[in-house]
Design a protein around this motif. Structure first.
Motif, PDB file in Angstrom:
ATOM      1  N   THR A  32      -9.967   6.488  -1.678  1.00  0.00           N
ATOM      2  CA  THR A  32      -8.992   5.960  -2.615  1.00  0.00           C
ATOM      3  C   THR A  32      -7.899   5.192  -1.880  1.00  0.00           C
ATOM      4  OG1 THR A  32      -7.686   7.991  -2.546  1.00  0.00           O
ATOM      5  CG2 THR A  32      -9.340   7.819  -4.299  1.00  0.00           C
ATOM      6  N   MET A  33      -7.331   4.270  -2.600  1.00  0.00           N
ATOM      7  CA  MET A  33      -6.192   3.520  -2.092  1.00  0.00           C
ATOM      8  C   MET A  33      -5.247   3.319  -3.263  1.00  0.00           C
ATOM      9  SD  MET A  33      -5.919  -0.241  -0.293  1.00  0.00           S
ATOM     10  CE  MET A  33      -7.597  -0.503  -0.683  1.00  0.00           C
TER      11      MET A  33
ATOM     12  N   GLY B 176      -1.607   8.808   6.136  1.00  0.00           N
ATOM     13  CA  GLY B 176      -0.447   7.952   5.914  1.00  0.00           C
ATOM     14  C   GLY B 176      -0.574   6.586   6.556  1.00  0.00           C
ATOM     15  N   HIS B 177      -1.662   6.366   7.321  1.00  0.00           N
ATOM     16  CA  HIS B 177      -1.861   5.080   7.984  1.00  0.00           C
ATOM     17  C   HIS B 177      -1.922   3.968   6.933  1.00  0.00           C
ATOM     18  CE1 HIS B 177      -3.086   2.309  11.090  1.00  0.00           C
ATOM     19  NE2 HIS B 177      -4.061   1.898  10.314  1.00  0.00           N
TER      20      HIS B 177
ATOM     21  N   MET C  87       0.846  -1.185   0.000  1.00  0.00           N
ATOM     22  CA  MET C  87       0.000   0.000   0.000  1.00  0.00           C
ATOM     23  C   MET C  87       0.885   1.240   0.000  1.00  0.00           C
ATOM     24  SD  MET C  87      -3.044   1.239   2.602  1.00  0.00           S
ATOM     25  CE  MET C  87      -3.610  -0.404   2.811  1.00  0.00           C
ATOM     26  N   THR C  88       0.553   2.179  -0.891  1.00  0.00           N
ATOM     27  CA  THR C  88       1.340   3.409  -0.967  1.00  0.00           C
ATOM     28  C   THR C  88       0.532   4.640  -0.570  1.00  0.00           C
ATOM     29  OG1 THR C  88       0.836   3.597  -3.331  1.00  0.00           O
ATOM     30  CG2 THR C  88       2.898   2.507  -2.729  1.00  0.00           C
ATOM     31  N   GLY C  89      -0.780   4.508  -0.448  1.00  0.00           N
ATOM     32  CA  GLY C  89      -1.606   5.636  -0.045  1.00  0.00           C
ATOM     33  C   GLY C  89      -3.004   5.186   0.314  1.00  0.00           C
ATOM     34  N   LEU C  90      -3.649   5.934   1.201  1.00  0.00           N
ATOM     35  CA  LEU C  90      -4.993   5.605   1.657  1.00  0.00           C
ATOM     36  C   LEU C  90      -5.711   6.897   2.023  1.00  0.00           C
ATOM     37  CD1 LEU C  90      -7.029   3.381   2.521  1.00  0.00           C
ATOM     38  CD2 LEU C  90      -5.972   3.469   4.779  1.00  0.00           C
ATOM     39  N   ASN C  91      -6.901   7.097   1.471  1.00  0.00           N
ATOM     40  CA  ASN C  91      -7.708   8.262   1.789  1.00  0.00           C
ATOM     41  C   ASN C  91      -9.153   7.801   1.943  1.00  0.00           C
ATOM     42  OD1 ASN C  91      -8.939  10.717   2.087  1.00  0.00           O
ATOM     43  ND2 ASN C  91      -8.575  11.403   0.000  1.00  0.00           N
TER      44      ASN C  91
END
Length: 177
Positions: free
Chosen positions: A161-162, A72-73, A58-62
């Motif tokens: 988004t992920m 940033g979790h 995983m590089t990003g999570l919103n």
């Protein structure tokens, strides 16, 4: 995360055997999994049977409503799975391989692979919501190295988004049973 791994691996498995050109055989503006599978099979390319390792990072999570302190979790969270692709599964064709990883229906908004370079957008309907995944990267009959971004609706909260990377590679023969 397992569902993401399955979708990424299924997309990589299907895309590993496809090549450029228009896979939209009926000209309706959507490329179905069946059309993409037919295109791959027409090219005479199939993934090799064997043991495959898929690593998703995983590089990003919103997520809507996520507290600022959670920003940033999950970034950097890595999941690795190993799956055996048997000769019998290869012989059934790409369409069956991709359907194994789906709980809903998927189509492609965009589907291009030329010289091992991939640019695709897959949309799946699952559990009453749409999931849209953009994928770019490289692929062969035994591997895929993808960067993906996935957008989905969260019940009553809006779109989240992920983003992640997925590396799919044949690591040897399937273990003996």
């Amino acid at each position: 995360m397992k569902r993401i791994t399955i979708i990424a691996a299924a997309g990589a498995a299907l895309l590993a055997g496809c090549s450029g050109g228009n896979a939209d055989a009926d000209g309706n503006g959507e490329v179905t999994v069946k059309e993409a599978a037919n295109k791959a099979e027409a090219e005479g390319l199939k993934p090799e049977p064997g043991l495959y390792k898929t690593t998703v990072t995983m590089t990003g999570l919103n997520i809507p409503g996520m507290p600022p302190e959670m920003e940033g979790h999950g970034a950097g969270l890595t999941t690795t799975t190993e799956d055996c692709l048997t000769q019998e599964e290869v012989d059934k064709g790409f369409e069956e391989m991709v359907k194994q990883g789906q709980n809903g229906e998927c189509t492609y908004e965009r589907f291009a692979l030329t010289g091992g370079k991939l640019d695709a957008v897959m949309v799946c309907k699952s559990e009453g919501r749409n999931v849209r995944m953009e994928m770019t990267g490289t692929t062969t009959a035994t591997s895929a190295d993808l960067t993906a971004s996935m957008a989905m609706e969260f019940d009553g909260a809006g779109e989240g988004t992920m983003s992640f990377t997925a590396k799919h590679e044949r690591i040897g023969a399937c273990p003996a049973k």
